[in-house]
Design a protein around this motif. Structure first.
Motif, PDB file in Angstrom:
ATOM      1  N   LEU A 200      -2.414 -52.262 -30.366  1.00  0.00           N
ATOM      2  CA  LEU A 200      -3.215 -53.442 -30.051  1.00  0.00           C
ATOM      3  C   LEU A 200      -3.559 -53.539 -28.569  1.00  0.00           C
ATOM      4  O   LEU A 200      -4.627 -54.023 -28.201  1.00  0.00           O
ATOM      5  CB  LEU A 200      -2.472 -54.697 -30.492  1.00  0.00           C
ATOM      6  CG  LEU A 200      -2.358 -54.934 -32.003  1.00  0.00           C
ATOM      7  CD1 LEU A 200      -1.441 -56.112 -32.293  1.00  0.00           C
ATOM      8  CD2 LEU A 200      -3.727 -55.157 -32.623  1.00  0.00           C
ATOM      9  N   ARG A 201      -2.671 -53.066 -27.705  1.00  0.00           N
ATOM     10  CA  ARG A 201      -2.848 -53.274 -26.268  1.00  0.00           C
ATOM     11  C   ARG A 201      -3.460 -52.071 -25.541  1.00  0.00           C
ATOM     12  O   ARG A 201      -3.748 -52.161 -24.351  1.00  0.00           O
ATOM     13  CB  ARG A 201      -1.503 -53.625 -25.632  1.00  0.00           C
ATOM     14  CG  ARG A 201      -0.958 -54.984 -26.047  1.00  0.00           C
ATOM     15  CD  ARG A 201       0.485 -55.168 -25.557  1.00  0.00           C
ATOM     16  NE  ARG A 201       0.581 -55.114 -24.112  1.00  0.00           N
ATOM     17  CZ  ARG A 201       0.459 -56.163 -23.293  1.00  0.00           C
ATOM     18  NH1 ARG A 201       0.218 -57.369 -23.801  1.00  0.00           N
ATOM     19  NH2 ARG A 201       0.572 -56.023 -21.992  1.00  0.00           N
ATOM     20  N   MET A 202      -3.642 -50.956 -26.213  1.00  0.00           N
ATOM     21  CA  MET A 202      -4.190 -49.789 -25.518  1.00  0.00           C
ATOM     22  C   MET A 202      -5.549 -50.122 -24.900  1.00  0.00           C
ATOM     23  O   MET A 202      -6.444 -50.610 -25.600  1.00  0.00           O
ATOM     24  CB  MET A 202      -4.335 -48.606 -26.487  1.00  0.00           C
ATOM     25  CG  MET A 202      -3.031 -47.912 -26.805  1.00  0.00           C
ATOM     26  SD  MET A 202      -3.228 -46.337 -27.688  1.00  0.00           S
ATOM     27  CE  MET A 202      -3.953 -46.884 -29.238  1.00  0.00           C
ATOM     28  N   PRO A 203      -5.740 -49.865 -23.595  1.00  0.00           N
ATOM     29  CA  PRO A 203      -6.996 -50.230 -22.919  1.00  0.00           C
ATOM     30  C   PRO A 203      -8.096 -49.197 -23.157  1.00  0.00           C
ATOM     31  O   PRO A 203      -8.568 -48.528 -22.241  1.00  0.00           O
ATOM     32  CB  PRO A 203      -6.577 -50.287 -21.452  1.00  0.00           C
ATOM     33  CG  PRO A 203      -5.498 -49.268 -21.338  1.00  0.00           C
ATOM     34  CD  PRO A 203      -4.746 -49.328 -22.651  1.00  0.00           C
ATOM     35  N   LEU A 204      -8.514 -49.097 -24.410  1.00  0.00           N
ATOM     36  CA  LEU A 204      -9.566 -48.155 -24.769  1.00  0.00           C
ATOM     37  C   LEU A 204     -10.930 -48.813 -24.658  1.00  0.00           C
ATOM     38  O   LEU A 204     -11.075 -50.020 -24.894  1.00  0.00           O
ATOM     39  CB  LEU A 204      -9.347 -47.663 -26.201  1.00  0.00           C
ATOM     40  CG  LEU A 204      -8.102 -46.818 -26.436  1.00  0.00           C
ATOM     41  CD1 LEU A 204      -7.812 -46.714 -27.928  1.00  0.00           C
ATOM     42  CD2 LEU A 204      -8.276 -45.434 -25.832  1.00  0.00           C
ATOM     43  N   ARG A 205     -11.912 -48.037 -24.332  1.00  0.00           N
ATOM     44  CA  ARG A 205     -13.276 -48.553 -24.276  1.00  0.00           C
ATOM     45  C   ARG A 205     -13.958 -48.402 -25.626  1.00  0.00           C
ATOM     46  O   ARG A 205     -13.697 -47.453 -26.356  1.00  0.00           O
ATOM     47  CB  ARG A 205     -14.081 -47.815 -23.195  1.00  0.00           C
ATOM     48  CG  ARG A 205     -13.534 -48.029 -21.795  1.00  0.00           C
ATOM     49  CD  ARG A 205     -14.449 -47.428 -20.748  1.00  0.00           C
ATOM     50  NE  ARG A 205     -13.921 -47.598 -19.411  1.00  0.00           N
ATOM     51  CZ  ARG A 205     -14.040 -48.703 -18.687  1.00  0.00           C
ATOM     52  NH1 ARG A 205     -14.662 -49.748 -19.193  1.00  0.00           N
ATOM     53  NH2 ARG A 205     -13.534 -48.778 -17.477  1.00  0.00           N
ATOM     54  N   ARG A 206     -14.834 -49.337 -25.914  1.00  0.00           N
ATOM     55  CA  ARG A 206     -15.641 -49.211 -27.126  1.00  0.00           C
ATOM     56  C   ARG A 206     -16.622 -48.060 -26.965  1.00  0.00           C
ATOM     57  O   ARG A 206     -17.088 -47.785 -25.865  1.00  0.00           O
ATOM     58  CB  ARG A 206     -16.403 -50.502 -27.415  1.00  0.00           C
ATOM     59  CG  ARG A 206     -15.514 -51.680 -27.735  1.00  0.00           C
ATOM     60  CD  ARG A 206     -16.363 -52.873 -28.139  1.00  0.00           C
ATOM     61  NE  ARG A 206     -15.528 -54.045 -28.323  1.00  0.00           N
ATOM     62  CZ  ARG A 206     -14.873 -54.341 -29.425  1.00  0.00           C
ATOM     63  NH1 ARG A 206     -14.960 -53.522 -30.462  1.00  0.00           N
ATOM     64  NH2 ARG A 206     -14.133 -55.432 -29.516  1.00  0.00           N
ATOM     65  N   PRO A 207     -16.928 -47.379 -28.064  1.00  0.00           N
ATOM     66  CA  PRO A 207     -17.882 -46.265 -27.954  1.00  0.00           C
ATOM     67  C   PRO A 207     -19.274 -46.762 -27.623  1.00  0.00           C
ATOM     68  O   PRO A 207     -19.673 -47.872 -28.005  1.00  0.00           O
ATOM     69  CB  PRO A 207     -17.832 -45.630 -29.350  1.00  0.00           C
ATOM     70  CG  PRO A 207     -17.398 -46.733 -30.254  1.00  0.00           C
ATOM     71  CD  PRO A 207     -16.449 -47.575 -29.436  1.00  0.00           C
TER      72      PRO A 207
END
Length: 408
Positions: A200-207
């Motif tokens: 839930l917290r992983m700072p991933l960017r939206r594609p």
């Protein structure tokens, strides 16, 4: 906001709390934890097959069919998990995968028939497929700039490290505690729940916008046309190496029990742990080698593993059987690192999850088919003859694959 704009995923962070930006080493390592716990479920049932076999009375061929159910679920998941993760983001794939893993753990804990075991194995395959595609890509995404090869190494090590943890945990707990299958999978469910806040917290960017030619979301995973030769040559070595480990996972505990005349599950789990611990350690040991060298090394180690397997079965030698397991792990780890490193370095990020899914699909396809054939052959002609035929076939395939890959 246009479709071309990239913005961060919403996370469950506390307001005002400092979050490491994408590309931090801390988040790269944290993102590996969900892959570890999901992959633990992939091999956790292996030491328990002897227990279920005694309770339910099924044959060696049935064991390989149950394992093939896992492969079928995994391959089905990989037909869409990678492309969905590239198109909609990693988290929308990882969260359903985590839910399926929890359901599979509950079914394993309460299984009283082959049918329930089969369903649990299929669901675990779906869950693991989601993490192999989206989870390993998330680790690579969060690697610091200029360290994508390190990200590929951490993702690969998380995969095989989890695969090592599961059978060891299952073997030891099932020998030490009452109600072995219930408690083993209760512990596994607890581990899976610890992965939820990380996902839930992983700072991933939206594609962002999909590149031209990305195609439909549901399709057989592949790579851009200019990288297909790279994928196929990687598979030529990786798939036979993975097949060697698949045999140990499905029939290894039964073979060990026949040699030792014991059903000790801790010993069976320890054998599988040695296999995947070797696969994990070798990747850190050889990470600086060129990819071509990694493929040659993987093929040589896999061939040596099959020689030890054939000789150990013929001579009823437990040390040789354990050596075969360790060598199989070393072979898979070397060839897997070569394949994943190549894809991480060459395939664009927008297609990386799908590329990882394509590599894994090809490896598991062979790893599911040949052990099932060996299981049926063993039921007909004996475990020794079946094991010998399997070992020779894998050695020939991996040698031919290495010749093709290194020539290119």
């Amino acid at each position: 906001m246009t479709a071309h704009t990239r913005r961060p995923d919403r996370t469950a962070a506390t307001p005002g709390a400092a979050e490491p930006p994408p590309g931090s080493r801390r988040w790269m390592w944290l993102a590996a934890w969900p892959v570890v716990v999901a992959l633990a479920l992939s091999n956790e049932p292996a030491p328990l097959y002897v227990l279920w076999q005694d309770r339910l009375g099924f044959s060696a061929a049935t064991i390989t069919l149950i394992y093939a159910g896992y492969i079928a679920g995994l391959l089905a998941a990989l037909t869409f998990a990678g492309t969905l993760a590239d198109r909609y983001g990693r988290k929308p794939v990882l969260l359903p995968g985590l839910a399926l893993a929890l359901v599979a753990a509950a079914l394993f804990a309460t299984a009283h028939s082959v049918a329930v075991l089969g369903v649990a194995r299929v669901l675990s395959g779906f869950a693991v497929g989601a993490f192999l595609a989206a989870g390993m890509a998330a680790v690579a995404d969060l690697a610091p700039a200029g360290e994508k090869q390190l990200g590929g190494l951490v993702a690969s090590a998380a995969m095989v490290g989890g695969a090592a943890l599961g059978p060891l945990l299952a073997g030891v707990l099932s020998e030490a505690l009452p109600h072995p299958t219930v408690l083993v999978f209760a512990v596994q469910a607890g581990l899976l729940l610890t992965a939820l806040p990380v996902v839930l917290r992983m700072p991933l960017r939206r594609p962002g916008a999909q590149p031209r030619g990305a195609g439909r979301a549901l399709r057989v995973p592949s790579v851009p046309r200019e990288h297909r030769r790279t994928l196929l040559l990687s598979l030529a070595v990786f798939a036979p190496a993975m097949t060697a480990t698949g045999f140990v996972l499905s029939l290894g505990p039964s073979l060990l029990a026949e040699l030792l005349h014991t059903g000790n599950r801790a010993l069976a789990g320890g054998m599988i742990f040695l296999l995947f611990a070797a696969a994990t350690g070798v990747q850190f040991a050889v990470r600086g080698l060129p990819v071509r060298t990694l493929f040659r090394l993987g093929a040589a180690l896999t061939t040596a593993s099959m020689a030890a397997l054939v000789l150990g079965t013929a001579a009823t030698s437990v040390p040789l059987l354990l050596a075969a397991a360790v060598l199989a792990g070393l072979g898979q780890g070397s060839s897997q690192l070569g394949g994943l490193s190549t894809l991480s370095a060459r395939v664009p990020s927008a297609r990386l999850a799908e590329a990882n899914a394509a590599l894994t699909s090809g490896g598991y396809l062979m790893a599911g088919a040949l052990p099932v054939a060996a299981g049926y052959l063993s039921d007909g002609v004996g475990l020794t003859a079946g094991t010998t035929a399997f070992g020779v076939a894998v050695a020939v395939l991996v040698t031919a694959g290495a010749v093709a890959a290194t020539r290119r």
